[in-house]
Design a protein around this motif. Structure first.
Motif, PDB file in Angstrom:
ATOM      1  N   VAL A 103      36.763  44.371  43.988  1.00 10.78           N
ATOM      2  CA  VAL A 103      36.297  45.504  43.185  1.00 10.78           C
ATOM      3  C   VAL A 103      37.474  46.169  42.480  1.00 10.78           C
ATOM      4  O   VAL A 103      38.525  46.410  43.083  1.00 10.78           O
ATOM      5  CB  VAL A 103      35.560  46.526  44.077  1.00 10.78           C
ATOM      6  CG1 VAL A 103      35.245  47.795  43.294  1.00 10.78           C
ATOM      7  CG2 VAL A 103      34.285  45.913  44.639  1.00 10.78           C
ATOM      8  N   GLY A 104      37.293  46.438  41.201  1.00 11.76           N
ATOM      9  CA  GLY A 104      38.305  47.154  40.443  1.00 11.76           C
ATOM     10  C   GLY A 104      39.284  46.276  39.693  1.00 11.76           C
ATOM     11  O   GLY A 104      40.066  46.784  38.886  1.00 11.76           O
ATOM     12  N   LEU A 105      39.241  44.970  39.920  1.00  8.68           N
ATOM     13  CA  LEU A 105      40.177  44.095  39.220  1.00  8.68           C
ATOM     14  C   LEU A 105      39.642  43.634  37.865  1.00  8.68           C
ATOM     15  O   LEU A 105      40.396  43.106  37.048  1.00  8.68           O
ATOM     16  CB  LEU A 105      40.530  42.891  40.099  1.00  8.68           C
ATOM     17  CG  LEU A 105      41.405  43.229  41.322  1.00  8.68           C
ATOM     18  CD1 LEU A 105      41.588  42.004  42.206  1.00  8.68           C
ATOM     19  CD2 LEU A 105      42.755  43.778  40.887  1.00  8.68           C
ATOM     20  N   GLY A 106      38.362  43.823  37.635  1.00  9.79           N
ATOM     21  CA  GLY A 106      37.817  43.649  36.298  1.00  9.79           C
ATOM     22  C   GLY A 106      37.644  42.226  35.810  1.00  9.79           C
ATOM     23  O   GLY A 106      37.589  41.991  34.591  1.00  9.79           O
ATOM     24  N   VAL A 107      37.567  41.267  36.734  1.00  9.35           N
ATOM     25  CA  VAL A 107      37.355  39.876  36.327  1.00  9.35           C
ATOM     26  C   VAL A 107      36.212  39.288  37.132  1.00  9.35           C
ATOM     27  O   VAL A 107      35.708  39.907  38.076  1.00  9.35           O
ATOM     28  CB  VAL A 107      38.636  39.029  36.512  1.00  9.35           C
ATOM     29  CG1 VAL A 107      39.751  39.529  35.616  1.00  9.35           C
ATOM     30  CG2 VAL A 107      39.085  39.025  37.971  1.00  9.35           C
TER      31      VAL A 107
END
Length: 281
Positions: free
Chosen positions: A37-41
């Motif tokens: 979560v939060g890494l955007g990929v």
């Protein structure tokens, strides 16, 4: 080049983040999906799906057992279509050889030296079990995660080199704990004693970036679990036994870590060997 990254633990997540920041097309997989979560990929729903999405798979897994679980089986990495597997966790050279025998893809051991601060800043030291020609296409990937690449020449040689490096780190960890136990017992100021040690001929880079942990380990996030330090020495001493090399100091250090683990320090940072040697429980 499409990358897949498996293993988003304390080291893996910032390493993956640096690959993403370097504009690689990265897909992630982790046993606990919330770590992505939060890494955007994109996040794959299985190791096999991850391997099908990528040309190169980077793994940062805790040990041989974790690696075996992720690579093998109908939903494992080897069931997918990736052509290169960059194994960056600390695993045994025998395990690297077993991985290579199990696939027609290229398997390269590339363990790292450094802790979470170096993983976050992309300044890890990376040892690579391959020759220059083999790693040439992977240089941009490695450079996104580390600032020094040591090419060891052959498969499995980086895994051995990493064990040798960690043997010294864990020996220093143990001896520092004993030195601080001695200065504490003699009534010296702990911070002053540590800084004298760090500034002496016994000083090493890890004393600088781990200063806070050695002075008050519970006040800081874990960067290298004590149980993983014990695991490293399990692998190193087993390899030494197979090669007929005597390692009495490593055996002592392994015993002290195992004892600390038995007293509940296993999930704490390896700097918890300091309170253990002071007799805290």
């Amino acid at each position: 080049m499409k990358l897949g990254f498996a293993g988003l633990g304390r080291m893996g997540r910032p390493m993956a983040a640096n690959l993403i920041a370097a504009a690689f097309e990265v897909t992630l997989w982790n046993r606990s999906p919330d770590k992505a979560v939060g890494l955007g990929v994109a996040v794959a729903d299985s190791p096999r799906a991850l391997s099908d999405s990528a040309d190169v798979i980077v793994t940062m897994l805790a040990d041989d057992a974790a690696s075996e679980t992720v690579h093998f089986g109908p939903d494992g990495l080897f069931a997918g279509g990736a052509s290169v597997f960059l194994e960056m966790g600390t695993v045994s050279p025998d395990h690297i050889a077993a991985l290579a025998r199990a696939t027609d893809a290229q398997v390269i051991d590339a363990p790292v030296s450094g802790s979470t601060p170096q993983a976050e800043t992309g300044t890890l030291k990376i040892m690579v079990g391959a020759n220059e020609d083999e790693i040439a296409p992977l240089r941009p990937v490695l450079d996104a995660m580390g600032d020094k690449i040591d090419v060891m020449g052959g498969q499995g040689q980086a895994a051995v080199m990493k064990l040798a490096v960690n043997m010294l780190i864990h020996a220093m960890n143990q001896t520092l704990a004993e030195a601080l136990a001695l200065t504490d017992a003699a009534g010296l100021d702990r911070e002053r004693a540590f800084d004298v040690i760090a500034g002496s001929a016994a000083g090493a880079p890890m004393l600088g970036y781990r200063r806070g942990l050695y002075l008050d380990e519970t006040a800081h996030d874990v960067t290298f679990a004590l149980s993983l330090a014990r695991k490293d020495l399990d692998i190193a001493t087993a390899l030494a036994d197979r090669l007929g090399v005597a390692m009495p100091q490593a055996q002592v250090n392994r015993h002290r870590l195992a004892e600390a683990e038995s007293h509940g320090f296993g999930d704490r940072d390896m700097a918890a060997i300091v309170p253990h040697e002071r007799g805290e429980r």
